[in-house]
Design an enzyme around this catalytic site. Sequence first.
Site, mmCIF file in Angstrom:
data_model
loop_
_atom_site.group_PDB
_atom_site.id
_atom_site.type_symbol
_atom_site.label_atom_id
_atom_site.label_comp_id
_atom_site.label_asym_id
_atom_site.label_seq_id
_atom_site.Cartn_x
_atom_site.Cartn_y
_atom_site.Cartn_z
ATOM 1 N N TYR A 150 -2.124 33.778 -29.805
ATOM 2 C CA TYR A 150 -0.731 34.200 -29.987
ATOM 3 C C TYR A 150 -0.637 35.365 -30.964
ATOM 4 O O TYR A 150 0.035 36.377 -30.699
ATOM 5 C CB TYR A 150 0.092 33.015 -30.492
ATOM 6 C CG TYR A 150 1.547 33.338 -30.741
ATOM 7 C CD1 TYR A 150 2.438 33.487 -29.682
ATOM 8 C CD2 TYR A 150 2.037 33.485 -32.042
ATOM 9 C CE1 TYR A 150 3.774 33.769 -29.905
ATOM 10 C CE2 TYR A 150 3.369 33.764 -32.280
ATOM 11 C CZ TYR A 150 4.234 33.908 -31.211
ATOM 12 O OH TYR A 150 5.565 34.207 -31.442
ATOM 13 N N ILE A 183 12.654 30.256 -36.897
ATOM 14 C CA ILE A 183 14.028 30.271 -36.407
ATOM 15 C C ILE A 183 14.364 28.917 -35.792
ATOM 16 O O ILE A 183 13.538 28.290 -35.127
ATOM 17 C CB ILE A 183 14.217 31.394 -35.367
ATOM 18 C CG1 ILE A 183 13.784 32.750 -35.949
ATOM 19 C CG2 ILE A 183 15.675 31.454 -34.907
ATOM 20 C CD1 ILE A 183 14.543 33.205 -37.171
#
Length: 267
Positions: A150, A183
């Site tokens: 990632y 988030i």
Amino acid sequence: MGNRLSGKVAIVTGGNRGIGRAIAERLADEGALVAVGDLRDDRSADCGAEGLTFMSLDVTKEVSIRTFIDEVLQKFGRIDVLVNNAGIVIHKCIDEQTAEDWDRLMAVNLRGPFLMAKHVVPEMRRIGLGTIVNIGSVEGYMVNPWHTAYAATKSGVHGLTLGLAVDLGPDGIRCNTVCPGWIDTELNRAYVEMHPDRSLIERELGQLHPVGRIGAPKEIANAVVWLASEDSSFVSGEMISVDGARTKKISLPAILDEEYRAKLTKP
């Protein structure tokens, strides 16, 4: 409601939910007509979503991208803003990752933004302006455990941003990246809920950020709107962290870090 993007046509990939949906809604709030491209072609999501049009898109397939862009041009006649938001993550140590895992992340997170830009840029050149906003990650600078693939894709997105900004600037096209911290999305909430002491995890996640809390999808969307608008007309090639200063805080020994956190949470 504003009008900073009135008359503009914007594309948001991976925009059916989470950060992507918040971005799409904020762009529409500012007057843009927004084409939401998502692998999950949930037409029912269109209900109550003024200014949003939902279309099927698989960013790993060039044929799907070309078909999607043709549909956008057929419906709206132009493309002013591209937001490359679609992305996935896997949690595996390097020796557990397969070549298929690696290729899948590269296809969605890096090859997808490249192909979207490749096929949108000619239209932006035709109208003589355009803005590309990539959604990167703070993991382009720092890495969580088991996120090798990632992080590699997000670092690649940052490099793609630099190259596009340099190459496309003479055509009136700007390119920037927004790098979110932690988030509060459905995906992240599901991860937190896996732990037995959810309240402890939520508290400690907030304390990782010097502002004392995690972020909201709308706060990423606000940054994207600014970058998509003329308010940022001299900003290009930037990686802008929206992370409550998380990446700016140097790690401390545990005992000193506890004192720092205590000040953050003091009434």
